[in-house]
Design an enzyme around this catalytic site. Structure first.
Site, PDB file in Angstrom:
ATOM      1  CG  ASP A 119      -1.699   1.183   1.435  1.00  0.00           C
ATOM      2  OD1 ASP A 119      -2.268   1.677   0.435  1.00  0.00           O
ATOM      3  OD2 ASP A 119      -1.788   1.666   2.589  1.00  0.00           O
ATOM      4  CG  ASP A 162      -1.537   7.660   0.466  1.00  0.00           C
ATOM      5  OD1 ASP A 162      -0.506   8.268   0.146  1.00  0.00           O
ATOM      6  OD2 ASP A 162      -2.560   7.638  -0.248  1.00  0.00           O
TER       7      ASP A 162
HETATM    8 MG   LIG Z   1      -2.839   3.226   3.440  1.00  0.00          MG
END
Ligand SMILES: [Mg+2]
Length: 162
Positions: free
Chosen positions: A8, A10
């Site tokens: 992922d 962020d």
């Molecule tokens: Mg995230």
């Protein structure tokens, strides 16, 4: 050697912002040692893929071009000569759109599987900071790792290297 690392973005690679989206490189700061961790992880994983929900695009807050510019910046910051991230997948759709790519749905993972048919799920991991990441990772059959401010990507690297 491990196979594929699904990351992922962020909250794993860069800091999230309070109440708004990361839309350009001024907003983008690496979480402590995440850049170092990615370089080291690239030595023990066959490939590193990013899978990121970016509904700021669906909301009209940024464009696909803005996001791609940001990712060029991120990759430049990561490397001089070497390319550490093999491919970046993003879902631009709204949470309400019912698309098949927004995590926890699996569209981005399935696309990756088409692009890299040799992905060995049994030797692969998903690292994310939210439940939707973990759900998606598990849904795809991956071993999952949830990171946070107190257990970062770098901390996981250290654990994995022990
Ligand atoms: Mg995230």
């Amino acid at each position: 050697m491990y196979d594929t690392l699904f990351l992922d973005r962020d909250g794993v690679i860069n800091h999230k912002l309070e109440g708004r989206y990361v839309t350009n490189f001024n907003d983008f700061t690496f979480i402590t040692k995440s850049d170092f961790a990615i370089k080291e992880l690239s030595k023990i994983f066959r490939r590193i893929l990013i899978v990121t929900n970016q509904q700021g695009i669906g909301k009209g807050i940024m464009t696909v071009q803005d996001l791609e510019q940001l990712h060029i910046y991120m990759e430049n910051e990561l490397s001089c000569k070497n390319k550490y991230i093999d491919k970046i997948y993003f879902c631009p759709h709204l949470e309400t759109s019912n698309c098949d790519c927004r995590k926890p749905r699996l569209g981005m993972f399935r696309k990756a599987q088409l692009d890299f048919p040799k992905i060995n799920i049994d030797r692969s991991f998903l690292v994310g900071d939210s439940d939707s990441d973990i759900l998606a990772g598990k849904g795809f059959g991956l071993e999952t790792v949830k990171v946070s401010a107190s257990f970062t990507l770098y901390d996981w690297l250290i654990e994995l290297s022990k």
